[in-house]
Design a protein around this motif. Structure first.
Motif, PDB file in Angstrom:
ATOM      1  N   THR A 166       0.876  -1.251  -0.022  1.00  0.00           N
ATOM      2  CA  THR A 166      -0.252   0.151   0.161  1.00  0.00           C
ATOM      3  C   THR A 166       0.751   1.262   0.083  1.00  0.00           C
ATOM      4  O   THR A 166       0.647   2.361  -0.657  1.00  0.00           O
ATOM      5  N   LEU A 167       1.937   1.312   0.907  1.00  0.00           N
ATOM      6  CA  LEU A 167       2.858   2.306   0.763  1.00  0.00           C
ATOM      7  C   LEU A 167       3.226   2.763  -0.445  1.00  0.00           C
ATOM      8  O   LEU A 167       3.306   3.632  -1.033  1.00  0.00           O
ATOM      9  N   LEU A 181       2.219   1.771  -3.494  1.00  0.00           N
ATOM     10  CA  LEU A 181       1.279   1.958  -4.577  1.00  0.00           C
ATOM     11  C   LEU A 181       0.856   3.457  -4.143  1.00  0.00           C
ATOM     12  O   LEU A 181       1.002   4.308  -5.252  1.00  0.00           O
ATOM     13  N   MET A 182       0.476   3.923  -3.127  1.00  0.00           N
ATOM     14  CA  MET A 182      -0.078   5.138  -2.982  1.00  0.00           C
ATOM     15  C   MET A 182       1.253   6.224  -3.147  1.00  0.00           C
ATOM     16  O   MET A 182       0.947   7.225  -3.721  1.00  0.00           O
ATOM     17  N   ALA A 183       2.378   5.953  -2.611  1.00  0.00           N
ATOM     18  CA  ALA A 183       3.435   6.898  -2.962  1.00  0.00           C
ATOM     19  C   ALA A 183       3.707   7.033  -4.584  1.00  0.00           C
ATOM     20  O   ALA A 183       4.056   8.212  -4.819  1.00  0.00           O
ATOM     21  N   PHE A 191       1.390   6.794  -6.934  1.00  0.00           N
ATOM     22  CA  PHE A 191       0.127   7.566  -7.672  1.00  0.00           C
ATOM     23  C   PHE A 191       0.117   8.860  -6.824  1.00  0.00           C
ATOM     24  O   PHE A 191      -0.466   9.706  -7.498  1.00  0.00           O
ATOM     25  N   MET A 192       0.712   9.538  -5.893  1.00  0.00           N
ATOM     26  CA  MET A 192       0.673  10.719  -5.348  1.00  0.00           C
ATOM     27  C   MET A 192       1.113  11.629  -6.368  1.00  0.00           C
ATOM     28  O   MET A 192       2.255  11.460  -7.051  1.00  0.00           O
TER      29      MET A 192
END
Lengths: 120, 244
Positions: free
Chosen positions: A103-104, A106-108, A110-111
């Motif tokens: 998750t970390l 993925l999120m990093a 797409f930010m």
């Protein structure tokens, strides 16, 4: 009365959600369908009225207490899980480490980067 | 006199005919547990619900009350979980502007992250030889408790195993985020909060509020969306993979 009106609305949406899930034979709990209907209803209305705000706040404050009888079961698990403890511990610890890592990442990924000007 | 003693001995059974003792025990333990939690300076590894449920266990043991009997009575209280789950729609609506501001990363991250959290848990449990019931109980381990209880109703898991799994997952998530985030160079509070909420449900969200209110808002958002998404996809996936 205000609290009761709010509670009636919540119960009404729950019954609506439960009916919808039952009629359409969805394997989803009535509470979740009710919650989605509630969110959509509020988006249409644009604001939360006082009754509903009060009732939902007080119920959410007691959520922990409502799930507690389930938690008590941990202390009475006993032998039924014999031989499965390694699987349970492995699934929980390794599974959580892996999912936090993914998750970390993925999120990093797409930010939007902060220095980039918004052009899209 | 002997008749009075007899009636005294019959009292517990008489009272336990109604759900009220179970409800009183739950309320009392909840208040005591919250109090002890504050006195212990709110440790994130030991949520108040764990303390409170230990108090219930001690009371049941002390008064020799059967757990199944207690659970029957407490079910009256758990009935409120339905309307309480609906109530979660209110904060979700109130945080909706966050989704609007960062909709791309939020919507791109959420489905794979929520699916993977369930897949890792179920896959590892299956590979390590867990029973079908245990796999069903562990799959929604990243979902907030009221929604997760609704999910295992559909998939046939055990509430006790699920609850234990939820607690462990919440605690490991807070540890994992503080371990991995600096190594991956992630410092954005919104990312940290969202990751805590997706994986660590309410326990992760409490931790996120300790970082900052923004992190907390994103954690609630992550928790709510993971709950909804998993509640919709997991029972369907379970029916497809494990059969009815």
């Amino acid at each position: 009365m205000s609290l009761l009106r709010g509670f009636l609305l919540l119960t009404g949406f729950y019954l609506l959600g439960e009916s919808l899930a039952f009629i359409l034979d969805w394997p989803v709990s009535g509470g979740v369908v009710g919650m989605i209907l509630m969110t959509l209803f509020l988006m249409l209305r644009g604001s939360v009225n006082k009754d509903l705000g009060m009732a939902s706040q007080s119920l959410i404050a007691f959520l922990t207490m409502l799930i507690m009888p389930g938690v008590v079961g941990i202390y009475f698990l006993g032998e039924e899980l014999a031989g499965q403890w390694l699987a349970i511990a492995g699934s929980l610890v390794a599974g959580t480490l892996l999912s936090v890592l993914t998750t970390l990442w993925l999120m990093a990924r797409f930010m939007p980067t902060p220095q980039e000007s918004p052009h899209d | 006199m002997t008749e009075l003693i007899q009636r005294w001995q019959a009292l517990p059974a008489h009272l336990l005919e109604t759900p009220l003792p179970a409800i009183a025990i739950t309320l009392l333990a909840f208040m005591l547990g919250t109090h002890v939690f504050r006195r212990l300076k709110q440790p994130s590894w030991c949520p108040p619900v764990l303390i409170a449920s230990a108090i219930v266990a001690v009371i049941l043991w002390g008064f020799d009350i059967d757990f199944a009997h207690y659970r029957e009575g407490a079910a009256w209280l758990m009935l409120l979980l339905g309307p309480a789950t609906v109530a979660l729609g209110v904060p979700l609506f109130q945080q909706f502007h966050h989704i609007r501001a960062l909709w791309r990363p939020v919507l791109l991250t959420l489905p794979p992250a929520a699916m993977l959290a369930a897949t890792y848990a179920a896959g590892l449990a299956w590979a390590l030889g867990a029973s079908r019931e245990v796999i069903a109980s562990l799959a929604p381990k990243s979902v907030t408790a009221p929604i997760a209880l609704g999910i295992i109703d559909q998939t046939g898991g055990s509430a006790s195993v699920l609850m234990g799994g939820l607690l462990a997952t919440g605690v490991v998530t807070t540890l994992a985020v503080s371990l991995f985030a600096p190594r991956l160079g992630v410092r954005d509070e919104r990312v940290l909060g969202f990751v805590l909420g997706i994986n660590g449900h309410a326990i992760g969200t409490v931790r996120a509020f300790e970082i900052s209110p923004t992190a907390g808002a994103f954690a609630s958002l992550g928790m709510g969306l993971t709950g909804i998404f998993t509640a919709l996809f997991l029972p369907l996936a379970w029916a497809l993979i494990a059969g009815q």
